[in-house]
Write a protein that holds these residues in place. Structure first.
Motif, PDB file in Angstrom:
ATOM      1  N   GLY A  95     -27.990  59.263 -51.097  1.00  0.00           N
ATOM      2  CA  GLY A  95     -27.237  58.971 -49.929  1.00  0.00           C
ATOM      3  C   GLY A  95     -27.459  59.997 -49.010  1.00  0.00           C
ATOM      4  O   GLY A  95     -28.367  60.903 -49.128  1.00  0.00           O
ATOM      5  N   THR A  96     -26.641  59.983 -47.816  1.00  0.00           N
ATOM      6  CA  THR A  96     -26.810  61.073 -46.900  1.00  0.00           C
ATOM      7  C   THR A  96     -25.337  61.504 -46.350  1.00  0.00           C
ATOM      8  O   THR A  96     -24.336  60.849 -46.561  1.00  0.00           O
ATOM      9  N   VAL A  97     -25.197  62.814 -45.997  1.00  0.00           N
ATOM     10  CA  VAL A  97     -23.908  63.348 -45.825  1.00  0.00           C
ATOM     11  C   VAL A  97     -24.353  63.879 -44.249  1.00  0.00           C
ATOM     12  O   VAL A  97     -25.438  64.668 -44.092  1.00  0.00           O
ATOM     13  N   ASP A 138     -26.674  50.814 -49.111  1.00  0.00           N
ATOM     14  CA  ASP A 138     -26.337  49.547 -48.766  1.00  0.00           C
ATOM     15  C   ASP A 138     -25.258  49.707 -47.644  1.00  0.00           C
ATOM     16  O   ASP A 138     -25.017  48.399 -47.115  1.00  0.00           O
ATOM     17  N   GLY A 139     -25.142  50.733 -46.815  1.00  0.00           N
ATOM     18  CA  GLY A 139     -24.322  51.061 -45.813  1.00  0.00           C
ATOM     19  C   GLY A 139     -22.846  51.330 -46.023  1.00  0.00           C
ATOM     20  O   GLY A 139     -22.230  51.514 -44.976  1.00  0.00           O
ATOM     21  N   ASN A 140     -22.630  51.141 -47.117  1.00  0.00           N
ATOM     22  CA  ASN A 140     -21.017  51.545 -47.433  1.00  0.00           C
ATOM     23  C   ASN A 140     -21.144  53.006 -47.420  1.00  0.00           C
ATOM     24  O   ASN A 140     -21.907  53.772 -47.656  1.00  0.00           O
ATOM     25  N   GLN A 142     -15.731  71.743 -42.846  1.00  0.00           N
ATOM     26  CA  GLN A 142     -15.259  70.286 -42.466  1.00  0.00           C
ATOM     27  C   GLN A 142     -14.102  69.700 -43.134  1.00  0.00           C
ATOM     28  O   GLN A 142     -13.669  70.027 -44.432  1.00  0.00           O
ATOM     29  N   ASN A 143     -13.164  69.253 -42.380  1.00  0.00           N
ATOM     30  CA  ASN A 143     -12.052  68.733 -42.986  1.00  0.00           C
ATOM     31  C   ASN A 143     -11.929  67.423 -43.746  1.00  0.00           C
ATOM     32  O   ASN A 143     -11.542  67.185 -44.856  1.00  0.00           O
ATOM     33  N   SER A 144     -13.199  66.512 -43.352  1.00  0.00           N
ATOM     34  CA  SER A 144     -13.453  65.274 -44.055  1.00  0.00           C
ATOM     35  C   SER A 144     -14.868  65.324 -44.386  1.00  0.00           C
ATOM     36  O   SER A 144     -15.659  65.455 -43.127  1.00  0.00           O
ATOM     37  N   LEU A 145     -15.670  64.632 -45.426  1.00  0.00           N
ATOM     38  CA  LEU A 145     -16.814  64.158 -45.448  1.00  0.00           C
ATOM     39  C   LEU A 145     -17.025  62.849 -46.195  1.00  0.00           C
ATOM     40  O   LEU A 145     -16.087  62.323 -46.729  1.00  0.00           O
ATOM     41  N   SER A 146     -18.064  62.283 -45.870  1.00  0.00           N
ATOM     42  CA  SER A 146     -18.278  60.783 -46.608  1.00  0.00           C
ATOM     43  C   SER A 146     -19.925  60.980 -46.855  1.00  0.00           C
ATOM     44  O   SER A 146     -20.785  61.598 -46.105  1.00  0.00           O
TER      45      SER A 146
END
Length: 306
Positions: free
Chosen positions: A220-222, A180-182, A171-175
């Protein structure tokens, strides 16, 4: 008299002809029509089959501040939860000998400058998560006085099934999406060289810049894409199935009042659309997306006004 009888007979005959409905009979009712909403399939949507995994905020490294001599704690400059820098003074210690002798030695020889005190400094930059002693406690040399998290070791740990390990690494980018939605940008920092023997997952550490205010153990979730599908797709509400979910179909409008059952084979799906791998559908057909549950083949329906 004959004329009167003739007029009465004609009147009775005329009334009988007009009232053709037998007593107890009702006029047949029109076939009921179910109100439905329709939509067109799309052949331009890209469907990403995604994988969502939990990510736990954690500090991989915690450092202990230890007593550097045997004696009494005379000062304490921190409290639990304080953020401190490496080298900050945490405790002041006075040796047992210094407390016993007091200023006797300095009184005898001022040039000796004996005070018998030492300081304990922070071994890392981070947060104080544990204090084991307070002012006045007697401690031994090497005893743990406090525990400090190492801010440089902070990250989110994700238990990745081994079959998805290469996918997440590509993956080139992950978040990381927080409760809280951020969302915070993340990148892979480390992949642990072991697999859990039961779940067959690999721990992957994600580095998240600017995460100093995130508490440890926050979940959190990925999310990342497993496959990408192209082709004809319909809104998810258009797909119907049997009780065992072994066969699927849609209700297609053949005209403005008739809907027929069209068996389909599903492909990739998202929270809004499902790919149609096979089935008698085109992008010009209308499929029912509301009011389709329980409809029989060739059902009579009425399209709702938009």
């Amino acid at each position: 008299m004959k004329q009167l009888f003739y007029l009465i007979s004609v009147s009775i005959l005329t009334f009988s002809c007009k009232n053709t409905t037998a007593p107890g009979e009702t006029k047949p009712a029109a076939n009921p029509k179910t109100e439905v909403a329709v939509a067109y399939p799309s052949d331009t949507i890209q469907l990403h089959n995604e994988v969502t995994l939990n990510a736990a905020a954690t500090y991989l490294l915690k450092s202990d501040a230890k007593a550097n001599s045997t004696g009494y704690i005379t000062s304490m400059n921190v409290r639990p939860g304080d953020r401190i820098s490496r080298g900050s003074v945490l405790f002041g210690l006075q040796t047992k000998e210094a407390r016993a002798l007091g200023n006797t030695i300095n009184t005898l020889d001022k040039s000796f400058r004996f005070n018998g005190t030492t300081t304990v400094v922070s071994p890392a930059t981070g947060y104080v998560v544990m204090l084991n002693h307070q002012i006045g406690d007697y401690v031994q040399d090497g005893e743990i006085l406090a525990t400090v998290t190492d801010a440089s070791s902070f990250g989110f740990v994700v238990d990745v099934p081994y079959e998805y390990l290469q996918l997440i690494k590509n993956q080139n980018s992950l978040s990381v999406k927080l409760p809280d939605g951020n969302s915070l940008p993340a990148k892979i920092a480390k992949v642990m060289p072991s697999v859990d023997p039961v779940s067959q997952t690999v721990k992957v550490l994600l580095h998240v810049p600017g995460s100093s205010r995130i508490p440890e153990n926050l979940i959190g979730t990925v999310t990342f894409s497993k496959t990408t599908a192209y082709g004809l797709s319909v809104p998810k509400m258009a797909i119907l199935s049997d009780e065992t979910q072994s066969s699927f179909w849609v209700m297609k409008m053949t005209n403005d009042t008739t809907a027929v059952k069209i068996p389909v084979v599903k492909g990739a799906e998202t929270d809004k659309y499902i790919q149609i791998k096979s089935g008698n559908l085109t992008a010009k057909d209308r499929v029912i997306i509301s009011g389709n549950f329980g409809l029989s083949d060739t059902a009579t329906v009425k399209i709702k006004n938009p």
